[in-house]
Design an enzyme around this catalytic site. Structure first.
Site, PDB file in Angstrom:
ATOM      1  N   TYR A  34      -7.143  -9.095   7.877  1.00  0.00           N
ATOM      2  CA  TYR A  34      -8.381  -8.248   6.930  1.00  0.00           C
ATOM      3  C   TYR A  34      -9.353  -9.016   6.662  1.00  0.00           C
ATOM      4  CZ  TYR A  34      -4.357  -4.908   6.672  1.00  0.00           C
ATOM      5  OH  TYR A  34      -3.410  -4.027   6.982  1.00  0.00           O
ATOM      6  N   LEU A  80      11.448 -11.070   4.330  1.00  0.00           N
ATOM      7  CA  LEU A  80      12.720 -10.665   4.524  1.00  0.00           C
ATOM      8  C   LEU A  80      13.639 -11.772   3.573  1.00  0.00           C
ATOM      9  CD1 LEU A  80      13.151 -10.072   8.337  1.00  0.00           C
ATOM     10  CD2 LEU A  80      13.301  -8.371   6.450  1.00  0.00           C
ATOM     11  N   ARG A 131      -3.570 -14.498  -1.278  1.00  0.00           N
ATOM     12  CA  ARG A 131      -2.583 -14.550  -0.395  1.00  0.00           C
ATOM     13  C   ARG A 131      -3.063 -14.864   1.052  1.00  0.00           C
ATOM     14  NH1 ARG A 131       1.676  -9.596   1.355  1.00  0.00           N
ATOM     15  NH2 ARG A 131       2.970 -10.924   0.360  1.00  0.00           N
ATOM     16  N   GLY A 170       9.493  -7.196  -0.974  1.00  0.00           N
ATOM     17  CA  GLY A 170       8.790  -5.911  -0.607  1.00  0.00           C
ATOM     18  C   GLY A 170       9.841  -4.822  -0.364  1.00  0.00           C
ATOM     19  N   ARG A 171      10.198  -4.707   0.733  1.00  0.00           N
ATOM     20  CA  ARG A 171      10.789  -3.689   1.415  1.00  0.00           C
ATOM     21  C   ARG A 171      12.102  -3.370   0.425  1.00  0.00           C
ATOM     22  NH1 ARG A 171      10.341  -4.965   7.450  1.00  0.00           N
ATOM     23  NH2 ARG A 171       9.923  -7.009   6.241  1.00  0.00           N
ATOM     24  N   CYS A 190       0.617  -1.282   0.054  1.00  0.00           N
ATOM     25  CA  CYS A 190      -0.104   0.007  -0.111  1.00  0.00           C
ATOM     26  C   CYS A 190       0.725   1.198   0.146  1.00  0.00           C
ATOM     27  CB  CYS A 190      -0.658  -0.117   1.189  1.00  0.00           C
ATOM     28  SG  CYS A 190      -2.249  -0.999   1.009  1.00  0.00           S
ATOM     29  N   ALA A 209      -2.942  -3.548  -1.999  1.00  0.00           N
ATOM     30  CA  ALA A 209      -4.125  -3.897  -1.859  1.00  0.00           C
ATOM     31  C   ALA A 209      -5.242  -2.716  -2.212  1.00  0.00           C
ATOM     32  CB  ALA A 209      -4.337  -3.829  -0.171  1.00  0.00           C
TER      33      ALA A 209
HETATM   34  C1  LIG Z   1       4.777  -0.286   2.929  1.00  0.00           C
HETATM   35  C2  LIG Z   1       4.195  -1.597   2.912  1.00  0.00           C
HETATM   36  C3  LIG Z   1       2.857  -1.772   2.522  1.00  0.00           C
HETATM   37  C4  LIG Z   1       2.430  -2.876   2.457  1.00  0.00           C
HETATM   38  N1  LIG Z   1       1.048  -3.194   2.035  1.00  0.00           N
HETATM   39  C5  LIG Z   1       0.651  -4.659   1.545  1.00  0.00           C
HETATM   40  C6  LIG Z   1      -0.521  -4.740   1.078  1.00  0.00           C
HETATM   41  O1  LIG Z   1      -1.106  -3.711   0.473  1.00  0.00           O
HETATM   42  N2  LIG Z   1      -1.009  -6.163   0.933  1.00  0.00           N
HETATM   43  C7  LIG Z   1      -0.244  -7.194   1.489  1.00  0.00           C
HETATM   44  O2  LIG Z   1      -0.757  -8.433   1.465  1.00  0.00           O
HETATM   45  N3  LIG Z   1       0.762  -6.916   2.336  1.00  0.00           N
HETATM   46  C8  LIG Z   1       1.307  -5.707   2.344  1.00  0.00           C
HETATM   47  N4  LIG Z   1       2.559  -5.514   2.897  1.00  0.00           N
HETATM   48  C9  LIG Z   1       3.352  -6.573   3.177  1.00  0.00           C
HETATM   49  C10 LIG Z   1       4.400  -7.052   2.125  1.00  0.00           C
HETATM   50  O3  LIG Z   1       3.516  -7.405   1.015  1.00  0.00           O
HETATM   51  C11 LIG Z   1       5.279  -8.149   2.516  1.00  0.00           C
HETATM   52  O4  LIG Z   1       4.470  -9.186   2.766  1.00  0.00           O
HETATM   53  C12 LIG Z   1       6.081  -7.747   3.649  1.00  0.00           C
HETATM   54  O5  LIG Z   1       6.611  -6.403   3.528  1.00  0.00           O
HETATM   55  C13 LIG Z   1       7.158  -8.762   3.983  1.00  0.00           C
HETATM   56  O6  LIG Z   1       8.112  -8.950   2.828  1.00  0.00           O
HETATM   57  P1  LIG Z   1       9.443  -8.196   2.755  1.00  0.00           P
HETATM   58  O7  LIG Z   1      10.221  -8.492   4.197  1.00  0.00           O
HETATM   59  O8  LIG Z   1      10.150  -8.334   1.639  1.00  0.00           O
HETATM   60  O9  LIG Z   1       9.233  -6.423   2.903  1.00  0.00           O
HETATM   61  C14 LIG Z   1       3.059  -4.187   2.962  1.00  0.00           C
HETATM   62  C15 LIG Z   1       4.174  -3.930   3.388  1.00  0.00           C
HETATM   63  C16 LIG Z   1       4.921  -2.788   3.381  1.00  0.00           C
HETATM   64  C17 LIG Z   1       6.383  -2.682   3.812  1.00  0.00           C
END
Ligand SMILES: Cc1cc2nc3c(=O)[nH]c(=O)nc-3n(C[C@H](O)[C@H](O)[C@H](O)COP(=O)(O)O)c2cc1C
Length: 359
Positions: free
Chosen positions: A186, A306, A234, A328-329, A25, A62
């Site tokens: 959710y 991660l 998911r 993600g990040r 998001c 989302a």
């Molecule tokens: C800024 C941000 C927004 C996120 N928004 C969503 C989202 O819209 N839908 C969702 O399922 N997960 C969301 N997540 C979770 C990520 O999709 C992901 O599962 C999570 O960051 C772990 O992965 P990472 O360690 O590679 O960041 C969000 C995470 C971050 C950091």
């Protein structure tokens, strides 16, 4: 040969590699008025940069199937044609880079109506573009959150229809894949877990009853989603609770049900439904949940959480723990992660013509 940079085909869609972007998001759309929920320049630049960086599949954040289904008033939405038109600009650009465009269809349930995270993320009232959230049961997510209204059966059916309408619009917007958001506490995840679902009707109690809403959404979406296009789900594979929560065993059982209802891939996350859960966060900490689903069912999976290093990602796919990884990040930090990893691992990746001198 790098496993991470092999193509991957589901139904009639071929994804150029296994480096994917999970939904994240941006909380950056207009909260009200004719542009409510409409992607703008920020969204375009954000997704375009990751596509130009060689990401094989991008799952757009989302996106609310209805205004009340947004996590915050600033979320994207896909309940009207203005939104569809604006998404087309993004899907067109992604396709021009060879990136497969996907979208996560979402309803936030009892965790709806909150502020942008960088402003604290607190629940918002009607005076700040907020609204009264709904849920399977009238139980607040945590202290400081409102008690949600318990959905009636008619209310549940209306939301199932909203998911189908959103899916129809996602096709018109040019998306090749839709992902149903059944994770992170959710609405769908609230129904799945006995921790948040205390209903005594046909939507609560037994495993069959708690999974009913999710499967009705899957059926309604699959009915309008083209047969040649994949559908993802998911899930939070565990609530990380000692008792009374959704568990990894439930996830394995549910994966088989999802497969039978036309889901093509499970995007395996965890947590988000129980505010007090203790989560052992660390590199690749959710990968074992994806690997277990892959080992014990025939449903393809993507791993997330991660995953940051090229060698780490390569091993997850090469060892058969997951069919793809979602970053993600790390992709927020490094939009061209896929290109850098391809160079490190010796894989082929899309490079825009304009950047050919950087190869
Ligand atoms: C800024 C941000 C927004 C996120 N928004 C969503 C989202 O819209 N839908 C969702 O399922 N997960 C969301 N997540 C979770 C990520 O999709 C992901 O599962 C999570 O960051 C772990 O992965 P990472 O360690 O590679 O960041 C969000 C995470 C971050 C950091």
């Amino acid at each position: 040969m790098s496993a991470l940079f092999e193509t991957y085909t589901l139904r009639d869609v071929t994804i150029p590699n296994r480096v994917w972007m999970p939904p994240m998001c941006q909380y950056s759309a207009a909260p009200e008025g004719p542009d409510a929920g409409v992607p703008d320049d920020w969204h375009f630049a954000h997704y375009a940069a990751r596509a130009a960086g060689g990401t094989g599949l991008i799952i757009v954040e989302a996106t609310g199937v209805s205004p009340e289904g947004r996590i915050s008033p600033y979320d994207l939405g896909i309940w009207n044609d203005t939104q569809v038109e604006a998404f087309r600009r993004i899907t067109r650009f992604l396709l021009s880079q060879g990136t497969v465009p996907a979208i996560q269809l979402a309803h936030a349930g009892r965790k709806a109506s909150t502020d942008q995270p960088w402003r604290g993320g607190a629940p918002l009232g009607a005076d700040a573009h907020g609204w009264q959230p709904v849920a399977p049961s009238p139980v607040a997510f945590a202290d400081g959150y409102p008690v949600p209204s318990e959905l009636t059966v008619a209310g549940i059916q209306e939301i199932v229809r909203r998911f189908a309408d959103a899916a129809r619009r996602a096709v018109a917007a040019g998306f090749e894949i839709a992902e149903i958001h059944g994770a992170h506490g959710y609405l769908i995840s609230e129904f799945l877990s006995p921790y948040s679902n205390h209903r005594t009707d046909e939507y609560g109690g037994s495993y069959e009853n708690r999974t009913r809403f999710a499967l009705q959404v899957v059926d309604a979406v699959r009915e309008v989603w083209p047969d040649d296009k994949p559908l993802f789900f998911r899930i939070s594979a565990t609530d990380w609770l000692e008792e009374d929560g959704w568990t990894a065993d439930d996830t394995v059982r549910f994966a088989a049900d999802l497969r039978a209802h036309g889901i093509d891939l499970l995007d395996v996350s965890t947590g988000g439904n129980a505010a007090g859960a203790r989560i052992p966060v660390g590199p690749g900490y959710q990968v074992p949940f994806a690997a277990r689903v892959k080992a014990e069912t025939s449903l393809p999976v993507a791993a997330v959480g991660l995953i940051t290093e090229a060698e780490q990602a390569e091993k997850i796919v090469a060892n058969g723990e997951a069919d793809a990884v979602l970053l993600g990040r790390e992709l927020l930090r490094r939009p061209s992660w896929a290109r850098e990893a391809a160079r490190e691992l010796g894989g082929d990746v899309h490079v825009p013509d304009q950047y050919h001198r950087s190869v």
